[in-house]
Design an enzyme around this catalytic site. Structure first.
Site, mmCIF file in Angstrom:
data_model
loop_
_atom_site.group_PDB
_atom_site.id
_atom_site.type_symbol
_atom_site.label_atom_id
_atom_site.label_comp_id
_atom_site.label_asym_id
_atom_site.label_seq_id
_atom_site.Cartn_x
_atom_site.Cartn_y
_atom_site.Cartn_z
ATOM 1 N N SER A 1 0.796 -1.219 0.000
ATOM 2 C CA SER A 1 0.000 0.000 0.000
ATOM 3 C C SER A 1 0.831 1.272 0.000
ATOM 4 O O SER A 1 0.404 2.278 -0.563
ATOM 5 C CB SER A 1 -0.942 0.001 1.203
ATOM 6 N N HIS B 1 -5.235 -3.243 -2.876
ATOM 7 C CA HIS B 1 -4.846 -2.277 -3.915
ATOM 8 C C HIS B 1 -4.779 -2.905 -5.303
ATOM 9 O O HIS B 1 -4.410 -2.228 -6.261
ATOM 10 C CB HIS B 1 -3.505 -1.624 -3.547
ATOM 11 N N LYS C 1 -11.622 0.737 -2.421
ATOM 12 C CA LYS C 1 -10.563 1.393 -3.206
ATOM 13 C C LYS C 1 -11.017 1.427 -4.678
ATOM 14 O O LYS C 1 -11.836 2.281 -5.010
ATOM 15 C CB LYS C 1 -9.246 0.692 -2.942
HETATM 16 C C1 LIG Z 1 -3.290 -3.438 2.145
HETATM 17 C C2 LIG Z 1 -4.523 -2.986 2.848
HETATM 18 N N1 LIG Z 1 -5.275 -3.887 3.489
HETATM 19 C C3 LIG Z 1 -6.389 -3.528 4.122
HETATM 20 C C4 LIG Z 1 -6.827 -2.232 4.152
HETATM 21 C C5 LIG Z 1 -8.059 -1.892 4.887
HETATM 22 O O1 LIG Z 1 -9.131 -1.802 4.006
HETATM 23 P P1 LIG Z 1 -10.391 -0.916 4.403
HETATM 24 O O2 LIG Z 1 -10.018 0.497 4.130
HETATM 25 O O3 LIG Z 1 -11.487 -1.418 3.526
HETATM 26 O O4 LIG Z 1 -10.648 -1.182 5.854
HETATM 27 C C6 LIG Z 1 -6.066 -1.255 3.485
HETATM 28 C C7 LIG Z 1 -6.451 0.160 3.402
HETATM 29 O O5 LIG Z 1 -6.966 0.838 4.145
HETATM 30 C C8 LIG Z 1 -4.893 -1.636 2.844
HETATM 31 O O6 LIG Z 1 -4.119 -0.726 2.240
#
Ligand SMILES: Cc1ncc(COP(=O)(O)O)c(C=O)c1O
Length: 376
Positions: free
Chosen positions: A181, A209, A229
């Site tokens: 990320s 992502h 996303k």
């Molecule tokens: C790699 C990764 N996993 C999980 C999440 C969490 O997802 P969410 O925003 O839907 O809680 C994110 C981003 O926030 C992320 O970048």
């Protein structure tokens, strides 16, 4: 003002002194390639995860509104009580077809899905291997599992295999982001999958992502994807076999002990999936990748590193103050590209994280670029 207030003030002062204080600033416009922060302040937005430019899409907003008119605003209970509605089932069927898996199970967020997934499959007698740059939700999920957690050096398949070979455990799980990320590079999923197969380990992949961004699906026993996303809405799912999803339904505490995602959100995600899977989705992905290539070319012309195999470009600057300084100069030049500081990234690697989307035009990319040339 009380003990909690005293503690808060001391902690906040310490964060301020280290350049790590965070605060909220509301947007005055919907998500998009251009946004308004202060009244009248239009900014080119290079800080969203809205990779396909769908978060502000009117058709998805209409599906949400129609879903709310039909099903109400809230789910009113956990899925396992009375929070289970037809649109959630319809969406899970669509998601399984999208992922090419037997089944999929919805979660309220990617964070919740990760915290559900890891503890459902491993416990105190087990081993988890986690990439050094995994997302915080994976780190927290590993802690919640109470398994032995070993961190392997970033994308180092050999190190992961060594740990799998050397450490005895009842069950073994390797867990990784697929696109990292904050760095934008990709995990070596094929190699990790082969290593896991050799050692009887499970592979769990966080596609937050990658979903909607990469057309191909990489091998994994457990695949987590967010709807927040590229799909532009909210929520997440885990895709796998029917048994995997049934086990999660029975074990996943973030699902069992939390009110279900409102059915209207499922209606919105269904609409988004329809767009993402159709020819329009292909067009948006093509636009996104054109933007990625154009931005990478620009970075390279400034002598900066650019990988160009994801929409995420880190510009590592070192200290929080340096990153904040560049972010604030960019903002004065009309570009929003936020500083990312510890604990989101390791100490000493504070950075600007640029994220491209399909909604950016060539003019946006070029303007962002000339701002960057001036700001650095
Ligand atoms: C790699 C990764 N996993 C999980 C999440 C969490 O997802 P969410 O925003 O839907 O809680 C994110 C981003 O926030 C992320 O970048």
């Amino acid at each position: 003002m009380g003990v909690a207030d005293d503690i808060a003030r001391v902690e906040l002062d310490a964060l301020r002194a280290r350049g790590l204080l965070r605060a909220l600033e509301p947007l005055r416009s919907p998500a998009g390639a251009e946004i308004e922060l202060r009244p009248g302040e239009r900014l080119i937005n290079l800080s969203s995860n809205d990779y396909l430019g769908l978060a502000g899409d009117a058709r998805i907003a209409a599906a949400l509104a129609e879903g709310a008119a039909r099903w109400g605003a809230g789910a009113a209970a956990s899925r396992l009580v009375t929070g289970n509605f037809l649109p959630q089932h319809e969406l899970e069927n669509e998601l399984a077809s999208f992922e090419g898996t037997e089944a999929a199970l919805l979660f309220n967020s990617g964070y919740a899905a990760n915290c559900a997934l890891v503890p459902a499959f491993v416990g105190p007698e087990d081993l988890v291997l986690s990439d050094a740059l995994n997302h915080a939700s994976i780190i927290d999920a590993c802690r919640l599992s109470r398994a032995r957690v070993e961190i392997y050096p970033h994308v180092d398949v050999g190190a992961a295999e060594h740990l799998l070979r050397e450490i005895p455990a009842r069950r073994k799980l390797v867990v990784t982001d697929s696109i990292f990320s904050m760095d934008g590079d990709r995990a070596p999923l094929r190699e990790l999958s082969e290593v896991c197969a050799r050692h009887g380990a499970m592979l769990a992949v966080d596609e937050a992502h990658a979903t909607g961004v990469l057309a191909e699906k990489m091998p994994a026993d457990l695949r987590m994807a967010t709807h927040s996303k590229a799909l532009g809405v909210a929520g997440a799912h885990v895709a796998g076999t029917r048994a995997v999803c049934d086990l999660l339904l029975n074990r996943a505490r973030p699902l069992i002990f939390s009110t279900a995602l409102p059915p209207a959100i499922a209606c919105a995600v269904l609409k988004s999936l329809q767009i993402v899977r159709g020819p329009e989705g292909d067009g948006r992905r093509a636009r996104l990748w054109r933007n990625v290539a154009r931005f990478a070319e620009g970075l390279r012309s400034l002598g900066l590193p650019a990988r160009a195999n994801s929409p995420i470009f880190p510009l590592v600057l070192g200290t929080p103050d340096k990153a904040l300084g560049v972010a604030s100069r960019l903002r004065e030049l009309g570009v929003l590209a936020k500083a990312i500081r510890p604990p989101t990234v390791p100490a000493g690697t504070s950075r600007i994280r640029f994220a491209l989307t399909a909604a950016h035009t060539d003019a946006h990319v070029d303007a962002a670029f000339s701002a960057l040339r001036t700001a650095c």
